[in-house]
Design a protein around this motif. Structure first.
Motif, PDB file in Angstrom:
ATOM      1  N   VAL A 263      -7.781   0.354   1.357  1.00  0.00           N
ATOM      2  CA  VAL A 263      -6.709   1.365   1.314  1.00  0.00           C
ATOM      3  C   VAL A 263      -7.292   2.771   1.300  1.00  0.00           C
ATOM      4  O   VAL A 263      -8.122   3.109   0.449  1.00  0.00           O
ATOM      5  CB  VAL A 263      -5.805   1.141   0.084  1.00  0.00           C
ATOM      6  CG1 VAL A 263      -4.731   2.228  -0.010  1.00  0.00           C
ATOM      7  CG2 VAL A 263      -5.154  -0.241   0.152  1.00  0.00           C
ATOM      8  N   ASN A 266      -2.460   5.511  -1.117  1.00  0.00           N
ATOM      9  CA  ASN A 266      -1.124   4.942  -1.275  1.00  0.00           C
ATOM     10  C   ASN A 266      -0.074   5.942  -0.793  1.00  0.00           C
ATOM     11  O   ASN A 266      -0.225   7.151  -0.964  1.00  0.00           O
ATOM     12  CB  ASN A 266      -0.849   4.601  -2.737  1.00  0.00           C
ATOM     13  CG  ASN A 266      -1.724   3.471  -3.255  1.00  0.00           C
ATOM     14  OD1 ASN A 266      -1.882   2.455  -2.594  1.00  0.00           O
ATOM     15  ND2 ASN A 266      -2.283   3.659  -4.445  1.00  0.00           N
ATOM     16  N   SER A 274      -0.526   4.307   3.114  1.00  0.00           N
ATOM     17  CA  SER A 274       0.062   2.995   3.388  1.00  0.00           C
ATOM     18  C   SER A 274       1.034   2.591   2.293  1.00  0.00           C
ATOM     19  O   SER A 274       0.975   3.085   1.157  1.00  0.00           O
ATOM     20  CB  SER A 274      -1.041   1.944   3.507  1.00  0.00           C
ATOM     21  OG  SER A 274      -1.902   1.985   2.379  1.00  0.00           O
ATOM     22  N   THR A 276       1.420   0.657  -0.105  1.00  0.00           N
ATOM     23  CA  THR A 276       0.600  -0.184  -0.970  1.00  0.00           C
ATOM     24  C   THR A 276       0.604   0.355  -2.388  1.00  0.00           C
ATOM     25  O   THR A 276       1.062   1.474  -2.651  1.00  0.00           O
ATOM     26  CB  THR A 276      -0.847  -0.239  -0.462  1.00  0.00           C
ATOM     27  OG1 THR A 276      -1.318   1.115  -0.254  1.00  0.00           O
ATOM     28  CG2 THR A 276      -0.954  -1.016   0.836  1.00  0.00           C
ATOM     29  N   ARG A 314       0.950  -6.058  -3.544  1.00  0.00           N
ATOM     30  CA  ARG A 314       0.424  -4.712  -3.781  1.00  0.00           C
ATOM     31  C   ARG A 314      -0.378  -4.188  -2.589  1.00  0.00           C
ATOM     32  O   ARG A 314      -0.346  -2.992  -2.283  1.00  0.00           O
ATOM     33  CB  ARG A 314      -0.444  -4.703  -5.036  1.00  0.00           C
ATOM     34  CG  ARG A 314       0.352  -4.901  -6.326  1.00  0.00           C
ATOM     35  CD  ARG A 314      -0.570  -4.881  -7.532  1.00  0.00           C
ATOM     36  NE  ARG A 314      -1.285  -3.610  -7.630  1.00  0.00           N
ATOM     37  CZ  ARG A 314      -2.274  -3.389  -8.497  1.00  0.00           C
ATOM     38  NH1 ARG A 314      -2.661  -4.364  -9.309  1.00  0.00           N
ATOM     39  NH2 ARG A 314      -2.860  -2.219  -8.539  1.00  0.00           N
ATOM     40  N   VAL A 315      -1.129  -5.077  -1.929  1.00  0.00           N
ATOM     41  CA  VAL A 315      -1.915  -4.690  -0.745  1.00  0.00           C
ATOM     42  C   VAL A 315      -1.832  -5.848   0.239  1.00  0.00           C
ATOM     43  O   VAL A 315      -2.690  -6.726   0.256  1.00  0.00           O
ATOM     44  CB  VAL A 315      -3.391  -4.384  -1.100  1.00  0.00           C
ATOM     45  CG1 VAL A 315      -4.131  -3.896   0.143  1.00  0.00           C
ATOM     46  CG2 VAL A 315      -3.494  -3.363  -2.214  1.00  0.00           C
ATOM     47  N   MET A 320      -1.736  -3.528   5.900  1.00  0.00           N
ATOM     48  CA  MET A 320      -2.951  -2.733   6.095  1.00  0.00           C
ATOM     49  C   MET A 320      -3.483  -2.844   7.521  1.00  0.00           C
ATOM     50  O   MET A 320      -4.022  -1.867   8.063  1.00  0.00           O
ATOM     51  CB  MET A 320      -4.031  -3.148   5.096  1.00  0.00           C
ATOM     52  CG  MET A 320      -3.707  -2.755   3.651  1.00  0.00           C
ATOM     53  SD  MET A 320      -3.083  -1.049   3.502  1.00  0.00           S
ATOM     54  CE  MET A 320      -4.371  -0.097   4.296  1.00  0.00           C
TER      55      MET A 320
END
Length: 509
Positions: A263, A266, A274, A276, A314-315, A320
């Motif tokens: 990442v 955020n 992203s 995220t 969360r990711v 991504m």
């Protein structure tokens, strides 16, 4: 007409005119980076133990390359400077403890591992990316072997300790010059294809341990910055620019790539970030503005470490992948695949997780391949992933994608192609290396394509590519009975392809 006895397995695939267009879109990729990280720090991948005899080291590395070549890899990313030490002969930094057991001791009997590793990779037509950790200087202050002439002893004022590691202080101009000189020395003396940094810039934060060891440096070298975060990012920017400039001066064909944490930022902190909820985004915590480096053209490729499943809210992997594909600014995007995580927890015990990630990669037209972390994990074949690569995703050969911004002039066509066949040796295709092209480049390697007599000759169909090699003679032992046409193309170092030779024909009964 030559008679050759062969075992033949034939799979007939009928394509109607209506489905031909669909089939063409489903062709395996001709250009796709297929690489693996070979980590040397703490003997993760190579050598398998400290102080292994030199002959055993060489045999082990050859076996690693052979295994990855069988899987379908076309590049290796080998860690040659894990902690201000060297897996190569250097007047600047000592031999690595993970190579010889004691930092500073040379291999016994002596050899230069980097010369050997590059030669072995190139012999298999694998690109060699020299993986360098720029700022880590001591891996563990309690247990690491530190040579008397290590840079931390010669220039202690250049370093700070955070946790149990020592790091170069990126805010010092003399540190930036030193690291650039180390990389320049490698590029000048060794036949590397790329310089590669991973995700370690400023250190990841440790819980309840603020990073303030460079506060005095900020006061002394602030360069007009009021924010220490902006200043830190500027320090890393300057190193990236310096390395890019130096490589362009010394060897313009050497690539420069970065493999950051997944990442950048955020979205809650930056509208360009992203969707995220990452704990330590690379921009905010490691002070590495990788998106800027791509936008400015300072690096040639990015390989974000997307070591997350698609179900990790969360990711998310798919989120991504999409973000990086929209923020690579025309540079190559290779995805860091977390092979080491396979089988570790409930999500990563799903055999379809990584294959589905690879399918997403290929469906994204801005994704240029994958790098797997790491060698040992991949060779253990967790959840059958190596089998899936070998038998499915990497069933057909693929070439490293060309970088048109570095070189777009193809080599000349190979000369004097000929074909012979006999019962003992099979079909022998031979050709001569072409003369230099307009830019002075000649051929680095060659591809051989084989077509049935009834098939149209098209080098766009990678399924017809039967060999990729550096030599100028190839023996075909797999052709079944029938009549075949062969053509050969040449590739320069940056993978531009020549026009094909004239076709040569042979009939087998």
């Amino acid at each position: 007409m030559v008679k050759i006895m062969m075992k033949i397995i034939v799979t007939a695939v009928a394509l109607t005119v209506a489905t031909l267009a669909v089939a063409q879109s489903l062709l395996p990729p001709k250009y796709e980076l297929r690489a693996v990280w070979i980590a040397t720090v703490d003997n993760i991948d190579f050598p398998s133990r400290k102080a292994m005899p030199a002959d055993s080291q060489r045999l082990e590395f050859q076996a690693i390359l052979d295994a990855h070549q069988r899987i379908g890899m076309n590049a290796v990313v080998v860690q040659i400077r894990p902690a201000a030490d060297a897996f190569y002969q250097s007047d600047k930094e000592p031999w690595s403890e993970w190579l010889t057991g004691t930092q500073g001791n040379p291999p016994d009997p002596y050899y230069d591992p980097l010369v050997f590793m590059i030669d072995e990779a190139h012999r298999r037509n694998l690109e060699f990316h020299a993986w360098i950790n720029p700022y880590r200087a001591v891996f563990d202050v309690d247990s690491s072997s530190i040579a008397p002439d290590h840079i931390t002893r010669r220039k202690p004022e250049w370093f700070f300790q955070y946790g149990k590691k020592k790091y170069f202080n990126p805010g010092l101009p003399e540190v930036r010059d030193y690291i650039t000189d180390v990389i320049a020395d490698i590029a000048k003396r060794y036949d590397i294809d790329a310089v590669h940094f991973d995700d370690y810039f400023y250190p990841y934060l440790i819980a309840n341990q603020p990073l303030n060891a460079d506060s005095a440096t900020f006061q002394a070298h602030s360069n007009g910055f009021r924010s220490i975060g902006d200043w830190r990012r500027h320090n890393i920017d300057l190193l990236i620019q310096a390395v890019q400039k130096k490589l362009a001066e010394l060897k313009p064909y050497v690539k420069f790539g970065i493999s950051p944490f997944a990442v950048w930022r955020n979205q809650r902190d930056d509208k360009d970030g992203s969707a995220t909820d990452a704990g330590q985004p690379t921009y905010d915590y490691l002070y590495a503005d990788v998106r800027k480096w791509l936008r400015e053209g300072w690096i040639d490729y990015v390989a974000p470490q997307l070591y997350f499943p698609m179900s990790f809210a969360r990711v998310r992997y798919d989120v991504m992948l999409d973000w990086w594909s929209k923020n690579s600014y025309g540079r190559h995007l290779y995805i860091g695949q977390g092979a080491y995580r396979l089988g570790r927890d409930s999500v990563w015990k799903i055999p379809s997780e990584m294959p589905n990630q690879l399918r997403l990669n290929r469906a994204n037209k801005k994704t240029n391949g994958s790098i797997y972390f790491s060698s040992k994990s991949l060779l253990k074949n967790p959840l059958g992933i190596s089998d899936s690569l070998k038998k499915d995703f990497y069933k057909f050969l693929a070439l490293v994608p060309p970088m048109r911004w570095k070189d777009r002039v193809p080599p000349n066509t190979p000369a004097n192609i000929s074909v012979t066949a006999d019962k003992e040796n099979g079909i022998i295709i031979s050709w001569d290396k072409p003369s230099a092209a307009a830019d002075g480049d000649t051929a680095t390697y060659f591809a051989v394509y084989r077509f049935k007599a009834t098939e149209k000759i098209s080098i766009n169909d990678v399924r017809k590519m039967v060999a990729v090699q550096r030599g100028t003679t190839w023996r075909d032992t797999t052709a079944a009975g029938g009549t075949y046409n062969y053509v050969v193309t040449a590739f320069d170092r940056l993978h531009n392809e020549s026009r094909p030779t004239k076709a040569v024909r042979v009939t087998i009964q």
